[in-house]
Scaffold this motif. Structure first.
Motif: not given
Length: 118
Positions: A83, A87, A26-28, A23, A30, A20
């Motif tokens: 993730i 990015d 974030r868990t999903r 990221t 883009a 975590y």
């Protein structure tokens, strides 16, 4: 310099970063990425800061590499790799590599015939 052979993301203190943290919670991703999506590095301007993990992923993707392999080399869960890769796709530091259209059907049929002959 980033060591691409290092199996986990390790900050200066020598402790492994939690997923975590990498990221930003974030868990999903883009972008929709599959385990076998091939990613390739793209040139980025020197002033763009990708962070150590981003630089490592770009180095690993000097030749196209699947998302699952990126996760393995980072020592992180696949979702974290997705993730981070998303990015980099957003920053145009990575690109989805063109595939050759999948396995050759004729070759697969020959393998099937050979297996049936066993």
């Amino acid at each position: 310099m980033v060591d691409p052979h290092q199996d986990t993301a390790v900050p200066a203190s020598g402790q492994r970063l939690r997923p975590y943290t990498l990221t930003g919670g974030r868990t999903r991703p883009a972008y929709e990425l599959q385990l076998d999506t091939l990613l390739a590095a793209r040139p980025v301007p020197a002033e763009v800061d990708l962070g150590p993990e981003g630089e490592r992923i770009r180095w690993l993707c000097a030749t196209p590499l699947a998302v699952a392999e990126i996760a393995f080399h980072l020592g992180q869960p696949v979702q974290v790799a997705k993730i981070l890769a998303a990015d980099l796709l957003h920053l145009h530091a990575l690109a989805v590599a063109e595939s050759d259209g999948g396995p050759d059907r004729e070759l697969l049929e020959k393998v099937l015939v050979g297996l049936r002959a066993l």
